[in-house]
Scaffold this active site. Structure first.
Site, mmCIF file in Angstrom:
data_model
loop_
_atom_site.group_PDB
_atom_site.id
_atom_site.type_symbol
_atom_site.label_atom_id
_atom_site.label_comp_id
_atom_site.label_asym_id
_atom_site.label_seq_id
_atom_site.Cartn_x
_atom_site.Cartn_y
_atom_site.Cartn_z
ATOM 1 N N LYS A 31 40.184 38.056 49.500
ATOM 2 C CA LYS A 31 40.402 36.911 48.614
ATOM 3 C C LYS A 31 39.092 36.391 48.023
ATOM 4 O O LYS A 31 39.071 35.862 46.925
ATOM 5 C CB LYS A 31 41.122 35.785 49.348
ATOM 6 C CG LYS A 31 42.507 36.138 49.860
ATOM 7 C CD LYS A 31 43.457 36.555 48.750
ATOM 8 C CE LYS A 31 44.915 36.600 49.209
ATOM 9 N NZ LYS A 31 45.200 37.639 50.199
HETATM 10 C C1 LIG Z 1 46.126 38.518 50.339
HETATM 11 C C2 LIG Z 1 45.912 39.678 51.230
HETATM 12 C C3 LIG Z 1 46.532 40.902 50.979
HETATM 13 C C4 LIG Z 1 47.548 41.112 49.895
HETATM 14 O O1 LIG Z 1 47.124 40.929 48.587
HETATM 15 P P1 LIG Z 1 48.193 40.581 47.453
HETATM 16 O O2 LIG Z 1 47.409 40.507 46.228
HETATM 17 O O3 LIG Z 1 48.805 39.274 47.847
HETATM 18 O O4 LIG Z 1 49.202 41.675 47.471
HETATM 19 C C5 LIG Z 1 46.250 41.957 51.816
HETATM 20 N N1 LIG Z 1 45.424 41.811 52.859
HETATM 21 C C6 LIG Z 1 44.803 40.648 53.137
HETATM 22 C C7 LIG Z 1 43.920 40.570 54.326
HETATM 23 C C8 LIG Z 1 45.021 39.539 52.333
HETATM 24 O O5 LIG Z 1 44.417 38.377 52.623
#
Ligand SMILES: *Cc1c(COP(=O)(O)O)cnc(C)c1O
Length: 482
Positions: free
Chosen positions: A114
């Protein structure tokens, strides 16, 4: 002009700045560019030697007008966003056996993928708001990683107040402490007890606040959740980077295996491919929550209650960015998108036609990974490669291994989306011990620090959260101006 419209077709085109600051389009759709930029082979060749930040400037400039963000400002925003990453390569790669490559997306300040987009997007918000002399309140729901990333990125930004909402008991203590120990006066973490569907319940709270026009105007609400176009756009970059770092010749195919929750990251991969990046297969890696796997496999898209899994950041019932992918797959036919979306919203299910299904599943494959497969993948990768995966990286690697049929398969780049130190209990269960690689100093410190947070129960959150937010705005307004 590079313009943006709603995936539901109900808005006039707006510029990049408006699309970013609005977050969601006024008709309830997601902003999409009116035209996807195209990248050709010689451009790709000329990008091979670039660092991550240099490449980021090239890719982002394809989506943002020079008049909206002049290139020297863009470079400054990119550099300040990615200098917060601890690894000199920003997003390094690591080869495992069997033609699998791990792309490490977790070297940002809060140790998850993120950070890759959030730092830049919050800096972009601040840049636009400072220029306009405005202030905004961000409401952020989290399944564990978005909240810490948004909270951290907001520190010291006087143009923004950030409220992060997390489902008590459904994310790790490490993730909670990343939000509650920051002590930034403009960051407000809120713990919500009694959520049945984790962050999806919190998304509903936020949707409710946005629909309350008085409240929305009073607070100047906006959103940096992955519905925000700028998040998805920024995630396009790591597909280009991963491709260029792991091929010798432009045109050689690669696959990507992506742990999918709200489908923002995967939607970005699909966009990179539509822009001309020679990605062969996109592998949708899921956990026991199989909504995305099912729609790719069968064309049936259902809202189902979530199951709590070890890969908790992707315990998501409503993958909003799938609608952006539908929009591009149906070549921008907003009438079709709207029909399907309205049916999904009112019935909690929609059956796509065989033609539609063929369009959006082309070039995709999917694998759902159980908790016990997550544990065994962490263990075997540790034993064979001396490499520690977090549960989400393990979902990607396990899906890639399922896909791997012969050694001649193109290389598979597996997206490792979190640092294992955010999920220590899973490491302990998988390995029976805690290796040094499973720890991180910033989390050890956060586990000791003082906490500051609001707590509230799901049943009353609609009213209680609003009154707390109002009270806090009053405090901020009453403070003497410096
Ligand atoms: C948010 C997240 C995802 C998934 O990403 P999306 O864009 O919501 O599909 C996968 N792994 C982790 C650790 C995340 O924080």
């Amino acid at each position: 002009m590079k313009n943006y419209i709603s995936s539901l077709g109900g808005t006039e085109p707006v510029d990049f700045e408006t699309a970013v600051l609005n977050g969601k389009a006024p008709d309830g759709g997601l902003y999409v560019p009116t035209q996807l930029p195209q990248v050709n082979q010689s451009q790709l060749d000329s990008w091979r030697a670039l660092s991550y930040s240099e490449l980021a400037c090239k890719v982002l400039a394809l989506f943002i007008d020079e008049e909206t963000v002049p290139s020297h400002d863009l470079a400054k925003l990119v550099n300040s966003s990615f200098s917060a990453f601890s690894h000199p390569e920003t997003i390094p790669h690591r080869s495992l056996g069997n033609g699998l490559v791990v792309q490490e997306l977790f070297h940002g300040p809060t140790l998850s993928f993120k950070d890759v987009a959030m730092g830049f997007v919050v800096n972009l918000f601040d840049y636009f708001l400072e220029r306009k002399g405005e202030h905004k309140t961000l409401m952020v729901a989290t399944s564990g990683d978005t909240g810490p990333a948004a909270a951290y990125a907001s520190i010291g930004k006087s143009s923004i107040s950030t409220w992060v909402f997390f489902p008590e008991g459904m994310i790790t203590q490490q993730q909670i402490r990343q939000m509650t120990t920051l002590m930034a006066p403009n960051v407000h973490p809120v713990s919500i007890a009694g959520c049945r569907n984790g962050s999806d319940d919190l998304d509903e709270l936020i949707t409710g606040c946005f629909q309350d026009e008085t409240f929305r105007e009073e607070m100047c609400l906006s959103s940096v959740n992955s519905i925000n176009w700028a998040r998805v756009m920024t995630q396009v970059i790591h597909y280009f980077y991963g491709y260029l770092r792991n091929t010798n010749r432009t045109g050689d195919p690669v696959h990507f295996a992506v742990p999918c929750g709200a489908f923002g990251n995967m939607c970005a991969g699909a966009i990179a491919r539509r822009m001309g990046l020679p990605i062969d297969k996109l592998i949708v890696a899921g956990n026991a929550n199989t909504t995305l796997g099912t729609v790719i496999e069968t064309g049936e898209f259902n809202k189902k209650d979530i199951l709590n899994t070890l890969a908790s950041a992707i315990d998501i019932a409503v993958p909003m960015n799938f609608w952006r992918h539908i929009y591009f797959s149906l070549a921008g036919d907003t009438a079709q998108v709207r029909d399907a979306f309205e049916q999904y919203e009112s019935m909690n299910t929609v059956s796509f036609s065989p033609e539609q299904h063929a369009c959006f599943s082309k070039g995709f494959t999917q694998h759902s990974i159980t908790d016990s497969q997550i544990l065994s993948t962490i263990k075997t990768t540790w034993n064979d490669d001396h490499y520690l995966l977090d549960p989400h990286g393990a979902v990607a690697v396990a899906a890639a291994q399922n896909h791997l049929k012969s050694p001649s398969t193109p290389p598979i780049i597996c997206l490792a989306t979190a640092h294992p130190a955010k999920f220590p209990e899973t490491t302990l269960v998988a390995l029976g011990k805690m290796p040094q690689e499973g720890k991180h100093h910033s989390l050890e410190e956060a586990m000791q620090a003082c906490e500051r947070k609001y707590s509230c129960h799901y049943d009353v959150m609609g009213s209680e959260v609003r009154s707390s937010m109002r009270a806090m705005v009053q405090v901020t307004k009453d403070e003497p101006k410096k």
